[in-house]
Motif scaffolding. Structure first.
Motif, PDB file in Angstrom:
ATOM      1  N   HIS A 242       0.893  -1.185  -0.084  1.00 20.82           N
ATOM      2  CA  HIS A 242       0.307   0.158  -0.368  1.00 20.82           C
ATOM      3  C   HIS A 242       1.232   0.994  -0.213  1.00 20.82           C
ATOM      4  N   PRO A 243      -0.001   2.213  -0.640  1.00 20.61           N
ATOM      5  CA  PRO A 243       1.772   3.808  -0.997  1.00 20.61           C
ATOM      6  C   PRO A 243       1.747   4.071   0.277  1.00 20.61           C
ATOM      7  N   THR A 244       0.822   3.742   2.053  1.00 17.18           N
ATOM      8  CA  THR A 244       1.839   4.691   2.799  1.00 17.18           C
ATOM      9  C   THR A 244       2.961   3.332   3.518  1.00 17.18           C
ATOM     10  N   GLU A 245       2.778   2.024   2.886  1.00 17.38           N
ATOM     11  CA  GLU A 245       3.591   0.911   3.754  1.00 17.38           C
ATOM     12  C   GLU A 245       4.480   1.109   2.233  1.00 17.38           C
ATOM     13  N   VAL A 246       4.690   1.486   1.436  1.00 17.64           N
ATOM     14  CA  VAL A 246       6.327   1.493   0.320  1.00 17.64           C
ATOM     15  C   VAL A 246       6.999   2.360   1.246  1.00 17.64           C
ATOM     16  N   TYR A 247       5.946   3.599   1.377  1.00 20.42           N
ATOM     17  CA  TYR A 247       6.933   5.112   2.609  1.00 20.42           C
ATOM     18  C   TYR A 247       7.786   4.588   3.349  1.00 20.42           C
ATOM     19  N   ALA A 248       6.818   4.119   4.459  1.00 17.02           N
ATOM     20  CA  ALA A 248       7.719   3.842   5.204  1.00 17.02           C
ATOM     21  C   ALA A 248       9.059   3.004   5.140  1.00 17.02           C
ATOM     22  N   ALA A 249       8.791   1.916   4.450  1.00 16.64           N
ATOM     23  CA  ALA A 249       9.925   0.954   3.951  1.00 16.64           C
ATOM     24  C   ALA A 249      11.058   1.443   3.675  1.00 16.64           C
ATOM     25  N   ILE A 250      10.388   2.853   2.476  1.00 15.28           N
ATOM     26  CA  ILE A 250      11.624   3.225   1.676  1.00 15.28           C
ATOM     27  C   ILE A 250      11.925   4.204   3.564  1.00 15.28           C
ATOM     28  N   SER A 251      11.288   4.829   3.283  1.00 16.45           N
ATOM     29  CA  SER A 251      11.516   6.201   4.672  1.00 16.45           C
ATOM     30  C   SER A 251      13.187   5.751   5.366  1.00 16.45           C
ATOM     31  N   THR A 252      12.584   4.053   6.197  1.00 18.55           N
ATOM     32  CA  THR A 252      13.104   3.780   7.268  1.00 18.55           C
ATOM     33  C   THR A 252      14.309   3.181   6.657  1.00 18.55           C
ATOM     34  N   ALA A 253      14.747   2.884   5.292  1.00 19.31           N
ATOM     35  CA  ALA A 253      15.879   1.587   4.988  1.00 19.31           C
ATOM     36  C   ALA A 253      16.873   3.263   4.659  1.00 19.31           C
ATOM     37  N   LYS A 254      15.996   5.075   4.096  1.00 18.92           N
ATOM     38  CA  LYS A 254      16.869   6.559   3.875  1.00 18.92           C
ATOM     39  C   LYS A 254      17.704   6.540   4.837  1.00 18.92           C
ATOM     40  N   GLU A 255      16.849   5.655   6.194  1.00 17.42           N
ATOM     41  CA  GLU A 255      17.871   6.496   7.400  1.00 17.42           C
ATOM     42  C   GLU A 255      18.712   5.887   7.196  1.00 17.42           C
ATOM     43  N   ILE A 256      18.850   4.558   7.740  1.00 19.00           N
ATOM     44  CA  ILE A 256      20.654   3.770   7.900  1.00 19.00           C
ATOM     45  C   ILE A 256      20.968   4.038   6.797  1.00 19.00           C
ATOM     46  N   TYR A 257      20.249   3.430   5.045  1.00 17.63           N
ATOM     47  CA  TYR A 257      21.613   3.617   4.214  1.00 17.63           C
ATOM     48  C   TYR A 257      21.745   4.134   3.398  1.00 17.63           C
ATOM     49  N   ASP A 258      23.107   4.393   2.999  1.00 21.75           N
ATOM     50  CA  ASP A 258      23.751   5.493   1.453  1.00 21.75           C
ATOM     51  C   ASP A 258      22.503   5.806   0.607  1.00 21.75           C
ATOM     52  N   LYS A 259      22.786   4.235   0.304  1.00 16.88           N
ATOM     53  CA  LYS A 259      21.472   4.587  -1.281  1.00 16.88           C
ATOM     54  C   LYS A 259      20.536   3.183  -1.531  1.00 16.88           C
ATOM     55  N   VAL A 260      19.547   3.753  -1.616  1.00 16.50           N
ATOM     56  CA  VAL A 260      18.375   2.444  -1.637  1.00 16.50           C
ATOM     57  C   VAL A 260      17.375   2.124  -3.068  1.00 16.50           C
ATOM     58  N   THR A 261      17.581   0.767  -3.289  1.00 16.05           N
ATOM     59  CA  THR A 261      17.497   0.374  -4.701  1.00 16.05           C
ATOM     60  C   THR A 261      16.123  -0.714  -4.429  1.00 16.05           C
ATOM     61  N   VAL A 262      14.485   0.177  -5.433  1.00 14.51           N
ATOM     62  CA  VAL A 262      13.670  -0.714  -4.643  1.00 14.51           C
ATOM     63  C   VAL A 262      13.294  -1.518  -5.936  1.00 14.51           C
ATOM     64  N   VAL A 263      13.149  -2.743  -6.030  1.00 15.40           N
ATOM     65  CA  VAL A 263      11.821  -3.183  -6.550  1.00 15.40           C
ATOM     66  C   VAL A 263      11.063  -3.583  -6.626  1.00 15.40           C
ATOM     67  N   PHE A 264       9.776  -3.333  -7.199  1.00 11.65           N
ATOM     68  CA  PHE A 264       8.491  -3.096  -6.707  1.00 11.65           C
ATOM     69  C   PHE A 264       7.454  -4.020  -7.843  1.00 11.65           C
ATOM     70  N   GLN A 265       6.992  -4.568  -6.757  1.00 14.78           N
ATOM     71  CA  GLN A 265       5.832  -5.915  -7.734  1.00 14.78           C
ATOM     72  C   GLN A 265       4.705  -5.151  -6.932  1.00 14.78           C
ATOM     73  N   PRO A 266       4.163  -4.612  -7.489  1.00 15.44           N
ATOM     74  CA  PRO A 266       2.684  -4.288  -7.682  1.00 15.44           C
ATOM     75  C   PRO A 266       1.418  -5.512  -7.228  1.00 15.44           C
ATOM     76  N   HIS A 267       0.352  -5.389  -6.120  1.00 16.41           N
ATOM     77  CA  HIS A 267      -0.350  -6.581  -6.107  1.00 16.41           C
ATOM     78  C   HIS A 267      -1.640  -5.666  -5.657  1.00 16.41           C
ATOM     79  N   LEU A 268      -2.281  -6.664  -6.962  1.00 19.89           N
ATOM     80  CA  LEU A 268      -3.884  -6.346  -7.342  1.00 19.89           C
ATOM     81  C   LEU A 268      -3.980  -5.596  -8.529  1.00 19.89           C
ATOM     82  N   PHE A 269      -4.508  -5.915 -10.041  1.00 21.49           N
ATOM     83  CA  PHE A 269      -4.593  -4.409 -10.996  1.00 21.49           C
ATOM     84  C   PHE A 269      -5.660  -3.557 -10.043  1.00 21.49           C
ATOM     85  N   SER A 270      -6.781  -4.273  -9.307  1.00 22.17           N
ATOM     86  CA  SER A 270      -7.755  -2.799  -8.878  1.00 22.17           C
ATOM     87  C   SER A 270      -6.780  -2.202  -7.816  1.00 22.17           C
ATOM     88  N   ARG A 271      -6.385  -2.624  -6.611  1.00 23.22           N
ATOM     89  CA  ARG A 271      -5.053  -1.492  -5.938  1.00 23.22           C
ATOM     90  C   ARG A 271      -3.683  -0.450  -6.986  1.00 23.22           C
TER      91      ARG A 271
END
Length: 440
Positions: A313-342
């Protein structure tokens, strides 16, 4: 014989294990084999690959996952031939109807909160059966069995299963729009379902964390105990990236991110309502090993870390990336969207959340239970990212991702996050193989 369709699902595998412990003969089937299916096979449960009406021989009760399509022939014939056909929620409610239930529901955080509470309870003088749609990292199952009449359950709102229960404690961790389509057509319908869930509960606890939980607690008033970071709540805490203030005490735990400290605060609060002193809960969580697919590190060396996270969910994606940005110099995301409706509903919001990463690779949509929708694809997210000025790479399949990684991995640093609720987590073995072959 009880037969489970979709037995490898995160909410189905622990149900199969529960039924086996209770003395039933159990079998099941799933489209793919995963670690949960492997565990069930090791326990002696017959698991078939794929769906086939031939599995129904000697079956007198069939339980199906929410991911099973109504058009699946095995399910169609089961409705004609099998005496009892139940959804996952109906079966779980039937098996636990005599239990005193602590139900944890919410758009975000319910799995981690339930896991943390399970860990707290298992390290206390209280005995409880716990059931969640994930696995504590030190365990192989979402079920923790105990000879007790207390059950701590993660209750899902996506298929309205939480409305089947009348909990002793009904807990809501958060409320945001999601799962629109089959069960909810509007935000008001989703809101009404959560309100009904609390109405069905003998005691009520809500973490005030968003617009909808604020409205809900205002409407229900003194019926509800509230917790959160608003000074007007009954139980106040202040969550930060690497610590929280809980009851005037500074608490540091082996977790990262505001969202995880909020989950911990909610688990500690529930523990207190069950009679577990906050000091004991905090002490237990000092050893909490985490939850599978929740910021889970599966490979690392001195330069590069690889993580799997269930955010979908967008809120969860933001939380995951924001947390990683606090720890790591560079964040590479491989994102697999879940559900056509979402994806259709949140394409621009996903792009906004993903734009916080340094590098974004977008995979095709994982359909789960859905059929494709005209004009809906991962390209919608990629196009939105382009409009935000964020460079991204839209890949057609897993093989293309692996080829890209083979050429890039020796120069990569920071963190790579496999993000999504589909089968993207199953790719971790391929990533590890590439890393160990290429990085010397």
């Amino acid at each position: 014989m009880i037969h489970l369709m979709g037995i490898g699902g995160s909410g189905m595998a622990p149900l199969a294990e529960l039924l086996m412990i209770k003395g039933y003969q159990v079998s099941g089937c799933d489209r793919d084999r995963n670690h949960r299916v492997d565990r069930l096979i090791s326990l002696g449960i017959k698991c078939y690959r794929g769906h086939d009406p031939a599995h129904l021989k000697s079956v007198d009760r069939l339980i199906y996952s929410p991911a099973i399509s109504p058009s699946e022939q095995e399910l169609i014939e089961a409705r004609e031939k099998v005496s009892t056909v139940q959804s996952r929620g109906e079966a779980l409610q039937q098996e636990l109807k005599e239990y005193k239930v602590v139900g944890i529901a919410g758009t975000h955080g319910k799995t981690t909160t339930t896991a943390m509470l399970s860990y707290i309870v298992n390290n206390s003088d209280i005995s409880a059966l716990t059931f969640l749609g994930g696995e504590i990292s030190s365990q192989q199952s979402g079920l923790s069995w105990a000879e007790s009449q207390l059950a701590i359950l993660e209750l899902d709102e996506s298929d309205r299963m939480f409305l089947l229960f009348k909990p002793f404690w009904g807990v809501v961790s958060s409320m945001e729009v999601d799962h629109m389509g089959k069960h909810y057509q509007t935000k008001d319908q989703l809101y009404s379902a959560f309100k009904q869930y609390l109405t069905n509960s003998e005691n009520k606890l809500v973490m005030v964390s968003d617009e909808m939980t604020s409205k809900l607690t205002e409407e229900m008033g003194s019926e509800v105990i509230t917790c959160g970071q608003d000074e007007n709540v009954d139980i106040y805490f202040n969550a930060n990236f690497d610590h929280m203030i809980y009851q005037d005490r500074v608490v540091k735990l082996p977790v990262w991110g505001i969202h995880n400290y909020k989950n911990a605060a909610l688990a500690i609060t529930i523990g207190g309502l069950l009679g577990i002193a906050s000091e004991k809960s905090i002490a237990a969580l000092q050893e909490f090993p985490g939850v599978s697919r929740r910021n889970e590190i599966f490979w690392q060396n001195s330069n590069l870390t690889m993580i799997s996270d269930y955010a979908h969910h967008p809120t969860e994606v933001y939380a995951a990336i924001s947390t990683a940005k606090e720890i790591y110099d560079k964040v590479t995301v491989v994102f697999q969207p879940h559900l056509f409706s979402r994806t259709k509903m949140f394409a621009s919001e996903f792009a906004q959340s993903l734009s916080n990463a340094d590098e974004v690779l977008i995979m095709p949509i994982y359909p789960a239970r859905e059929q494709p929708l005209p004009g809906v694809s991962s390209a919608m997210i990629a196009d939105s990212l382009n409009r935000l000025g964020k460079v991204n790479l839209l890949l057609p399949d897993k093989q293309s991702l692996m080829q890209w990684l083979e050429t890039k991995i020796t120069s990569m640093n920071g963190v790579v996050i496999l993000l999504g609720a589909g089968d993207v987590d199953n790719w971790r073995g391929d990533l590890v193989k590439i890393a160990e072959e290429k990085i010397k």
